[in-house]
Design a protein around this motif. Structure first.
Motif, short mmCIF file in Angstrom:
data_model
loop_
_atom_site.label_atom_id
_atom_site.label_comp_id
_atom_site.label_asym_id
_atom_site.label_seq_id
_atom_site.Cartn_x
_atom_site.Cartn_y
_atom_site.Cartn_z
N TRP A 121 0.83 -1.20 0.00
CA TRP A 121 0.00 0.00 0.00
C TRP A 121 0.87 1.26 0.00
O TRP A 121 0.58 2.22 -0.71
N LEU A 151 2.17 1.80 -3.45
CA LEU A 151 1.12 2.33 -4.33
C LEU A 151 0.87 3.80 -4.07
O LEU A 151 0.70 4.59 -5.01
N GLY A 190 -6.38 6.50 -6.70
CA GLY A 190 -6.04 5.55 -5.66
C GLY A 190 -4.59 5.67 -5.26
O GLY A 190 -3.84 6.46 -5.83
N PRO A 191 -4.20 4.93 -4.29
CA PRO A 191 -4.98 3.95 -3.56
C PRO A 191 -5.93 4.65 -2.59
O PRO A 191 -5.75 5.83 -2.28
N SER A 251 1.50 6.80 -6.77
CA SER A 251 0.42 7.72 -7.14
C SER A 251 0.81 9.17 -6.87
O SER A 251 0.53 10.05 -7.68
#
Length: 72
Positions: free
Chosen positions: A19, A22, A49-50, A26
């Protein structure tokens, strides 16, 4: 004289979670499009996202708190 270099992960205590990776990816994409203000970055994260922790939508306060937690 020994060459000096930057160790990009010198402050890391552990590898990032999936996570966290990610989120970092992003954020990098948002910065690459020229976003540097908090509100547009929050909007971008809510689109791309995330999701925020516990599946919540991102808010400015939540993003600031999460980045502070990750930087601690």
């Amino acid at each position: 004289m020994q060459d000096r270099y930057l160790e990009p992960h010198q402050a890391r205590r552990r590898p990032p979670t999936e996570w966290e990776s990610l989120l970092g990816d992003s954020l990098e994409r948002a910065f690459a499009t020229g976003m540097h203000e908090l509100a547009p970055i929050v909007e971008y994260l809510n689109r791309a996202g995330p999701p925020a922790p516990n599946g919540q939508a991102w808010t400015e306060v939540l993003l600031q708190a999460e980045l502070a937690r990750l930087a601690a």
